[in-house]
Enzyme design. Structure first.
Site, mmCIF file in Angstrom:
data_model
loop_
_atom_site.group_PDB
_atom_site.id
_atom_site.type_symbol
_atom_site.label_atom_id
_atom_site.label_comp_id
_atom_site.label_asym_id
_atom_site.label_seq_id
_atom_site.Cartn_x
_atom_site.Cartn_y
_atom_site.Cartn_z
ATOM 1 N N CYS A 141 -4.641 2.468 -3.768
ATOM 2 C CA CYS A 141 -3.394 2.947 -3.147
ATOM 3 C C CYS A 141 -2.235 1.978 -3.363
ATOM 4 C CB CYS A 141 -3.575 3.218 -1.653
ATOM 5 S SG CYS A 141 -4.788 4.479 -1.295
ATOM 6 N N HIS B 181 0.873 -1.183 0.000
ATOM 7 C CA HIS B 181 0.000 0.000 0.000
ATOM 8 C C HIS B 181 0.913 1.238 0.000
ATOM 9 C CE1 HIS B 181 -2.903 2.875 1.742
ATOM 10 N NE2 HIS B 181 -3.862 2.018 1.451
#
Ligand SMILES: *Cc1c(COP(=O)(O)O)cnc(C)c1O
Length: 410
Positions: free
Chosen positions: A366, A125
């Site tokens: 993300c 992420h």
């Protein structure tokens, strides 16, 4: 099967957010990897705190101050039990996973020198990429990135090969939010420890799906967020081994985190207070404690088995559907089913499903470097919790067929 239906009906009754219509259709909530719904126990605990116990913590001589302090420290003990930490003072309250990783980068990272290295993976992420890039810009460290294969499985040997004499930290996702891949964290930790390197796990997606025991994992640092585990927003946890936390300098200064302050110099509190500058999110902490207590009162093995069956059914359904490319086919994956529908932009798929009451997330989640690795901009991601049902998987299937008919083509 009946037992399973009972289990799911009972658990769904604990999530009032699920019980509503969206665009005239019953809500089918498949965006749990972004934020899960809040359980009644957490909603009521936050409400109770606001009505009865609201006050600042620690220095209050008065009754409400003591209640608030007690509620916060009770919640810390719940988190300790939930993740199997050896000591309460190993639990640091933060704003969430992002904040926890930034804490490590700002504190442990302040002890790194130019040329030191942090090893991450391609499936991280952004919150486990960008803090290290900021540290690279600030302190000249290097970020080394381990690859994933076409299924979304980590190249474990490759990762171990990146751990060298300058490696100061290995920081990897326990479970990938985009792919659902469960990383072999035990092997990663053993390999890193053999080389004297500590490990930070980003547990944002693991905590809602996997039984995590930080002591038996022997992990050094573990980060997760409340809002993905049925608790409020704006609250999270950094677990750290006591001995490690004690070597780490403060990363924010302010109230609560000091021992004694003077203009000649200030001494700092022991962890966890050292890392909890300012008034904490007491209401979020109370909600987190209530959510995790509620979870511990449930048959988590049965809920996990049900949830895993949903993911497998959804995955099989997607594999059989023409014009669908699944992204992330790691064996034993958890939580998320990501895919692209050939010829249809992900955002359109998301909007057309939403019109049918089906909430999914579209985009890069993300994880832009990971999307690039697969040669795509983003995916449609259906992510499951134990409160979802097989009927909802079937509704997703019908919904996707309808999307295909609406946009025309294959
Ligand atoms: C959601 C998520 C994060 C970021 O969590 P925040 O709650 O937004 O701080 C980090 N890593 C993974 C794997 C996530 O799923």
């Amino acid at each position: 099967m009946n037992a399973e239906l009972d289990l799911v009906a009972q658990v769904r009754s604990q999530f009032p957010g699920l019980d509503q219509d969206v665009h005239g259709k019953p809500l089918i909530y498949l965006d749990n990897a972004a934020s899960s719904q809040m359980c009644v126990a957490a909603i009521e605990a936050v409400d109770h705190f606001a009505r009865h116990d609201r006050s600042n913590v620690h220095r209050g001589a008065h009754e409400l101050g003591q209640r608030a302090t007690q509620a916060m420290e009770d919640a810390r003990a719940v988190v300790q039990r939930f993740i199997g930490a050896a000591h309460e003072d190993e639990i640091v309250f933060t704003r969430g996973t992002t904040d926890s990783i930034n804490l490590v980068a700002g504190s442990l990272g302040a002890m790194f020198s130019a040329g030191d290295e942090v090893v991450i993976t391609e499936m991280e992420h952004h919150s486990n990429i960008v803090p290290w890039q900021l540290l690279a810009a600030r302190a000249g460290i290097k970020v080394r990135v381990a690859a994933v294969d076409d299924r979304g499985v980590l190249d474990l040997d490759g990762l171990i090969g990146l751990i060298g004499p300058r490696t100061r930290l290995v920081s990897v996702a326990h479970v990938s939010n985009s792919l659902g891949t469960v990383n072999p964290v035990g092997e990663i930790i053993d390999a890193a420890h053999d080389r004297g390197v500590p490990v930070l796990l980003d547990g944002a997606q693991a905590i809602p799906h996997v039984l995590v025991d930080v002591a038996s994992l022997d992990v050094d640092l573990y980060a997760f967020s409340g809002h993905k585990v049925f608790a409020p927003n704006g609250i999270g946890v950094l677990y750290g081994k006591r001995e490690l936390l004690r070597t780490m300098p403060p990363y924010q200064g302010g109230g609560e985190m000091i021992d004694e302050v003077s203009f000649e110099g200030t001494t700092f509190a022991e962890p966890p207070a050292r890392f909890e500058a300012g008034t904490p999110n007491v209401s979020g902490i109370v909600g987190l404690g209530a959510a995790l207590s509620w979870l511990m009162s449930q048959d988590r093995a049965a809920l996990a088995a049900h949830e895993h069956a949903l993911v497998e059914a959804a995955d099989a359904m997607l594999a059989a559907m023409p014009g669908i490319r699944r992204i992330g086919t790691a064996p034993g994956k958890q939580g998320a089913c990501s895919f692209v529908m050939e010829g249809v932009p992900g955002a359109d798929v998301g909007t057309l499903l939403d019109m049918q009451g089906i909430a999914v997330r579209t985009g890069h989640h993300c994880t832009q470097p990971l999307m690039r690795r697969f040669g795509i901009d983003g995916t449609v991601r259906a992510s499951f919790s134990f409160y979802n049902t097989m009927d909802e998987v079937e509704a997703l299937e019908r919904g996707l067929h309808k999307v295909r008919r609406m946009v025309g083509g294959a």
